[in-house]
Write an enzyme that holds these catalytic residues in place. Structure first.
Site, PDB file in Angstrom:
ATOM      1  N   ASP A  97     -33.914  31.337  53.561  1.00 41.37           N
ATOM      2  CA  ASP A  97     -34.967  31.148  52.840  1.00 41.37           C
ATOM      3  C   ASP A  97     -36.234  30.996  53.822  1.00 41.37           C
ATOM      4  O   ASP A  97     -36.233  30.026  54.559  1.00 41.37           O
ATOM      5  CB  ASP A  97     -35.040  30.114  51.961  1.00 41.37           C
ATOM      6  CG  ASP A  97     -36.019  30.025  50.837  1.00 41.37           C
ATOM      7  OD1 ASP A  97     -37.177  30.094  50.957  1.00 41.37           O
ATOM      8  OD2 ASP A  97     -35.788  29.316  49.938  1.00 41.37           O
ATOM      9  N   SER A 149     -36.913  28.057  42.675  1.00 41.86           N
ATOM     10  CA  SER A 149     -38.081  27.558  43.475  1.00 41.86           C
ATOM     11  C   SER A 149     -38.935  26.804  42.401  1.00 41.86           C
ATOM     12  O   SER A 149     -38.156  25.732  41.933  1.00 41.86           O
ATOM     13  CB  SER A 149     -38.993  28.707  43.949  1.00 41.86           C
ATOM     14  OG  SER A 149     -40.111  28.045  44.762  1.00 41.86           O
ATOM     15  N   HIS A 191     -35.739  33.691  50.095  1.00 40.02           N
ATOM     16  CA  HIS A 191     -36.220  33.186  49.152  1.00 40.02           C
ATOM     17  C   HIS A 191     -35.913  33.587  47.578  1.00 40.02           C
ATOM     18  O   HIS A 191     -35.627  33.256  46.605  1.00 40.02           O
ATOM     19  CB  HIS A 191     -37.553  32.505  49.094  1.00 40.02           C
ATOM     20  CG  HIS A 191     -38.328  31.662  48.148  1.00 40.02           C
ATOM     21  ND1 HIS A 191     -37.678  30.229  48.120  1.00 40.02           N
ATOM     22  CD2 HIS A 191     -39.273  31.803  47.126  1.00 40.02           C
ATOM     23  CE1 HIS A 191     -38.568  29.906  47.056  1.00 40.02           C
ATOM     24  NE2 HIS A 191     -39.252  30.454  46.511  1.00 40.02           N
TER      25      HIS A 191
END
Length: 302
Positions: free
Chosen positions: A243, A159, A275
């Site tokens: 995600d 991320s 995620h």
């Protein structure tokens, strides 16, 4: 008709003004979340709790900010690859220790975990410029260690950490062997339109269309899509197709941009990956993918 067009223009202008105010006031809180709701900023556990051999490492960023990190050693005489791990935007490095513990077992690697400025025990306040400098301080520390194989330093970023790692890899082609990205966004500009849908016509990165008149107020754009094509090292893209925070298409766009200039790119998706749990839901295939990548691009030549 003229009155309708005027009302539409005023409406769009009003949305832009409200959006600008929201971005100016809230953007750091949206991009950086050092403290999770209901939890303290302090580390909930240390590597010792998981019986990991580690040392506290204190660094200074170029602007003098004092940074905390953990260097976790696989074993005393082990000189396998060293993973420079950059975490997501929320919480601190203690919240990633279970993942790191399994990573060390499955990949037989050392791991360096950096607390960004404003996170954990590090001083300062997070910003793109500051965190970029923090990442450089971490890498400079690793390349000067004598107890690791400095030719096998691999960046792993998830991320926000992927955005951090991409800039660091681009800036250090001779110090970083390879880059691994997991569930990373194209840019915060693109993510702003997802987090604040009413802004999507007024903000966005190079991969989107629209007026983009609010881009200039974003202080941490993290334009990974504009950097990824400049990374010369091999790149592994790990994408969780479920995600719920970063649309999986972002990872595909990053890969397509990278492969234009870099033939050593591999894209692997995981149908059940969300995620934060792609590493868990991906099971053996997840770790086998990374192992094969490391064997190819960060091999033990000794």
């Amino acid at each position: 008709m003229a009155a309708w067009l005027k009302a539409l223009a005023y409406g769009a202008g009003g949305i832009a003004v409200v959006g600008m105010a929201a971005l100016v006031a809230l953007q750091e809180k949206l991009v950086y979340v050092p403290v999770l709701p209901g939890l303290a900023r302090a580390y909930s556990i240390t590597p010792e709790r998981l019986r990991l051999t580690y040392e506290d490492v204190w660094l200074r960023s170029t602007d003098g900010v004092r940074l905390h990190s953990w260097f976790i050693k696989h074993s005393p005489n082990h000189r396998g690859p060293t993973i420079l791990f950059f975490q997501e935007n929320a919480g601190n490095i203690a919240h990633r220790l279970e993942f790191v513990r399994i990573m060390m077992q499955r990949l037989e690697c050392n791991v360096f975990m950096l607390s960004y400025r404003g996170y954990g025990e590090s001083d300062g306040h997070p910003s793109q410029h500051g965190i970029t400098n923090d990442a450089q301080a971490a890498l400079d520390h690793l390349v000067n260690r004598e107890d690791i194989d400095t030719s096998r330093i691999v960046i792993f970023g998830r991320s926000l950490g992927g955005a951090v790692g991409t800039i660091l890899a681009k800036n250090n082609p001779d110090k970083v062997a390879a880059l691994i990205l997991e569930n990373t966004f194209t840019s915060i500009l693109d993510m702003a339109g997802i987090m604040l849908p009413f802004l999507r016509w007024f903000i966005g990165g190079s991969s989107t269309t629209g007026l983009k008149i609010l881009n200039f107020v974003v202080r941490s754009p993290w334009n990974t899509i504009d950097i990824i094509g400049q990374v010369k090292q091999p790149i592994l893209f790990l994408s969780g197709l479920q995600d719920e925070l970063v649309p999986p298409v972002h990872m595909r766009l990053l890969y397509e941009k990278a492969i234009e200039h870099n033939s050593d790119c591999l894209f692997v998706d995981f149908p059940n990956g969300m995620h934060m749990d792609t590493w868990y839901s991906g099971g053996d295939r997840y770790w086998r993918t990374i192992n094969l990548f490391l064997q190819r691009f960060a091999p033990d030549d000794k």
